[in-house]
Design an enzyme around this catalytic site. Structure first.
Site, PDB file in Angstrom:
ATOM      1  N   GLY A 391      45.849  46.919  17.195  1.00 35.57           N
ATOM      2  CA  GLY A 391      45.926  46.188  16.056  1.00 35.57           C
ATOM      3  C   GLY A 391      47.252  46.513  15.183  1.00 35.57           C
ATOM      4  O   GLY A 391      48.153  47.095  15.689  1.00 35.57           O
ATOM      5  N   SER A 392      47.010  46.362  13.787  1.00 39.31           N
ATOM      6  CA  SER A 392      48.301  46.413  13.001  1.00 39.31           C
ATOM      7  C   SER A 392      48.894  47.649  12.817  1.00 39.31           C
ATOM      8  O   SER A 392      50.107  47.864  12.380  1.00 39.31           O
ATOM      9  CB  SER A 392      47.989  45.813  11.408  1.00 39.31           C
ATOM     10  OG  SER A 392      47.542  44.415  11.728  1.00 39.31           O
ATOM     11  N   SER A 393      48.388  48.952  13.317  1.00 39.34           N
ATOM     12  CA  SER A 393      48.900  50.104  13.165  1.00 39.34           C
ATOM     13  C   SER A 393      50.525  49.994  13.786  1.00 39.34           C
ATOM     14  O   SER A 393      51.061  50.760  13.247  1.00 39.34           O
ATOM     15  CB  SER A 393      48.146  51.002  13.750  1.00 39.34           C
ATOM     16  OG  SER A 393      46.944  51.433  13.204  1.00 39.34           O
ATOM     17  N   LYS A 395      52.710  48.141  13.493  1.00 34.24           N
ATOM     18  CA  LYS A 395      53.724  47.206  12.820  1.00 34.24           C
ATOM     19  C   LYS A 395      55.231  47.958  12.409  1.00 34.24           C
ATOM     20  O   LYS A 395      56.251  47.364  12.298  1.00 34.24           O
ATOM     21  CB  LYS A 395      53.058  46.413  11.612  1.00 34.24           C
ATOM     22  CG  LYS A 395      52.008  45.342  12.092  1.00 34.24           C
ATOM     23  CD  LYS A 395      51.563  44.729  10.951  1.00 34.24           C
ATOM     24  CE  LYS A 395      50.504  43.671  11.315  1.00 34.24           C
ATOM     25  NZ  LYS A 395      49.688  42.851  10.352  1.00 34.24           N
TER      26      LYS A 395
END
Length: 683
Positions: A391-393, A395
């Site tokens: 996931g967003s880790s 980014k």
């Protein structure tokens, strides 16, 4: 005149006498020399082969004996893996020792020790019965013997037929005492000539050890000695990471036999077969004890002496801090219990890794597999052998790739809004599902904006967003560019940790599916290991230098005492690469990570806004499926202090319930930071 003639005659007589004597002595010398030559010729020609064989039969033969392995310690000198001595009984087979002689020794030994019989196979019993009953065996095989003699069957076929005729009825004739002898005999026969073979090393009593020691003169080839086992003072802590050593019975593992034999090992050597024991086998194996046996012409050992007493293996010091390791495990179990109580009943794995981001030292690694009933199994190795959608880790890595490809600039503003594509596809951020909000790159990390990352990915593909635009058709080149940027920080490539079986994650082909490309930008497509996440966040903490993580710290010389010897070799984290970003670009991501943990709007604020020292990092949530049901993986990466990092971590929880409610697992990272810096005031 007469007088002068008489004197001359006397002189001639004396000379003649002297000449005769000289000739006689010379004749004796020639005769003796001839005898010597003839004798040498006889010894060299007629008896030469005989004496060569005698020399050959009495040659010195060097035999290696196993020694204990080196210890494994933590960075502060605490012993994590040690050796426990235990009594053992061995047998060394002579060059020409017959099976009958071995059987006689086994019978004598059976009166002195007790052996377990559970390893005895059907074939062992068949061969043993045939050996005990040669006449009966011969009577059973008259027909087959004729076939063997006339060449109708081979010796191997004859032997197989003979064994087939030995079954349950014959086995009943083997008494308990016979089975004891057989259990000893089979171990004695398993050893190679002049190589010590273990007969018994488990449960050897003081009484057995003393009894065998007293009777050694009557037990040719048998010896009493000391063996060893690995012991673990901290119990199950890091047990999986330490790996295993083969047993004396196992010797070289089948799958590793060729590799170890090529390095000069013997088949009955005990070797590391997994993880640290395998990785650092050349350090831990030690120097074998060397014996020289002198044998006579019959092959029997006449005497032996120690050529080299050998020494245990060198000590391996790890970068692990065992106090931090145990605390991390304690906090992990507490967090799992809390999350399950809040509804994460299907969560099946939880993993955390901690390191010094500046040098790659792994300080702690803990993992748990979670059963439905909440019972836990250690899964430390999952930090580098298993991969997940995170996931967003990721980014921060997406922004760095955007900067590298001139798709975005430092401080660039974009509108976070629902994105509408041709065909009805809509994508949005979790924090802003319906409205329009102008944000910059730092705020994109703080809020965890999906839209900012989607728009960045589209710009890398040179296809800026507009409403109802069609998705790009060929994103192969853009996908390579984005992945290259992620690779530079350690995502999607092996970290190079000094442990075997590391995985690089699951990296699928990207060419025409633009939806997958957009998902890649927010950590929803490729999968990564917790160790890769740690290397990634450490690269950002370390101003763009990607350091190879390592659990080994240094190798120390073995000593005869318990203290550590001098350092032989230091193990350092190599710089694998420097990301292709400017200091301003790296600083922008660092500031965004700081805001994510310290601004009230940040996704990590709840757990990290008040840590012992200021911290920075990123959170992530990835949509996954478990048995057909929607779930999420939750991830947390971070470092502290925010402006001069000394500690970095990554955390992965798998298969948590789909929000809402959103379950916060960041307290695990907070607790580790607080514990570490309360106990490291100087940092």
């Amino acid at each position: 005149m007469l007088k002068r003639l008489k004197e001359k005659s006397n002189d001639e007589k004396i000379r003649n006498t002297m000449n005769k004597r000289i000739r006689f002595i010379f004749g004796i010398i020639v005769f003796i020399f001839a005898i010597i030559v003839l004798r040498l010729g006889y010894l060299q020609i007629a008896q030469g082969s005989h004496y060569k064989q005698q020399i050959k039969n009495s040659e010195n033969i060097t035999v290696n004996e196993s020694v204990p392995r080196g210890r494994i310690l933590d960075r502060n000198g605490n012993v994590l893996v040690d050796n426990a001595s235990k009594k053992a009984i061995t047998y060394t087979r002579g060059k020409k020792t017959s099976q009958k002689e071995i059987l006689q020794t086994a019978k004598k030994l059976s009166h002195l020790i007790h052996m377990k019989t559970d390893k005895i196979t059907k074939r062992d019993k068949q061969d043993f019965w045939i050996q005990l009953h040669p006449y009966k065996s011969q009577q059973m095989m008259k027909h087959e013997e004729k076939l063997l003699n006339d060449g109708s069957i081979s010796q191997e076929q004859f032997d197989d037929a003979q064994r087939d005729k030995v079954g349950k009825n014959q086995f009943k004739q083997l008494s308990k005492d016979d089975l004891q002898v057989l259990a000893i005999y089979r171990e004695m026969m398993a050893g190679a000539t002049l190589n010590p073979q273990m007969i018994k090393n488990e449960g050897v009593t003081d009484k057995e050890y003393a009894a065998v020691s007293q009777k050694l003169s009557e037990l040719p080839g048998v010896n009493t000695t000391m063996d060893w086992d690995r012991k673990y003072p901290y119990g199950k802590t890091l047990r999986g990471v330490f790996g295993d050593v083969s047993t004396p019975e196992e010797g070289l593992p089948k799958e590793l036999t060729d590799k170890y034999l090529s390095k000069g090992y013997s088949r009955n050597d005990r070797v590391g077969k997994s993880y640290l024991e395998y990785q650092y086998e050349n350090v831990l194996k030690g120097k074998k004890k060397e014996m020289k046996y002198t044998t006579d012409k019959s092959g029997e050992v006449k005497n032996s002496k120690v050529v080299n007493p050998g020494s245990r293996g060198d000590d391996l010091v790890l970068s692990i801090d065992i106090d931090l390791q145990q605390k991390t495990e304690e906090y992990l179990e507490k967090e799992i219990k809390k999350l399950r109580s809040e509804g994460a009943k299907n969560m099946d794995k939880a993993i955390i890794v901690v390191q010094d981001p500046k040098n790659g030292d792994i300080l702690a690694m803990a993992g748990k597999q979670i059963d439905k009933d909440g019972s836990l199994t250690d899964y430390d190795i999952g930090s580098f052998t298993s991969q997940y959608a995170v996931g967003s880790s990721v980014k921060g890595g997406t922004l760095l790739a955007g900067y590298q490809n001139n798709a975005i600039k430092v401080g660039e503003h974009m509108i976070d809004e629902p994105l509408k594509f041709g065909g009805g596809l809509t994508k949005h951020s979790y924090f802003n599902q319906h409205g329009r909000k102008e944000i910059d790159d730092r705020e994109a990390l703080m809020y965890s904006s999906n839209v900012y990352m989607f728009k960045t990915a589209l710009k890398i593909a040179k296809d800026a967003y507009y409403e109802n635009m069609p998705l790009p058709h060929n994103i192969s080149d853009a996908g390579n560019k984005l992945r290259k940027g992620l690779n530079q920080v350690g995502l999607g490539v092996k970290t190079g940790i000094d442990l075997p079986n590391e995985t690089s994650g699951q990296i699928e082909k990207l060419d025409t599916n633009a939806g997958n490309y957009l998902d890649l930008a927010i950590g929803q497509y490729d999968t990564y290991t917790p160790m890769q996440l740690l290397q990634y966040v450490s690269t950002i903490a370390n101003n763009g230098y990607r350091i190879q993580p390592h659990i080994g710290l240094e190798v120390r010389d073995a000593t005869n005492k318990d203290e550590l010897g001098p350092v032989k070799h230091k193990i350092k984290g190599n710089v694998l690469n420097k990301v292709n970003n400017t200091p301003d670009q790296l600083n922008e991501v660092q500031q965004g990570f700081k805001m994510a943990f310290n601004k009230i709007q940040g996704t990590g604020y709840q757990s990290f806004h008040n840590t012992e020292v200021p911290s920075a990092g990123k959170t992530g949530t990835a949509e996954v499926f478990q048995d057909g049901h929607p779930r999420v993986n939750s991830t947390y990466i971070g470092y502290a202090p925010a402006d001069n990092p000394k500690l970095a971590f990554s955390i992965v929880y798998t298969n948590q319930p789909v929000p809402e409610p959103w379950l916060n697992g960041g307290d695990l990272g907070r607790d580790v930071i607080n514990y570490y810096f309360k106990n490291h005031k100087e940092d």
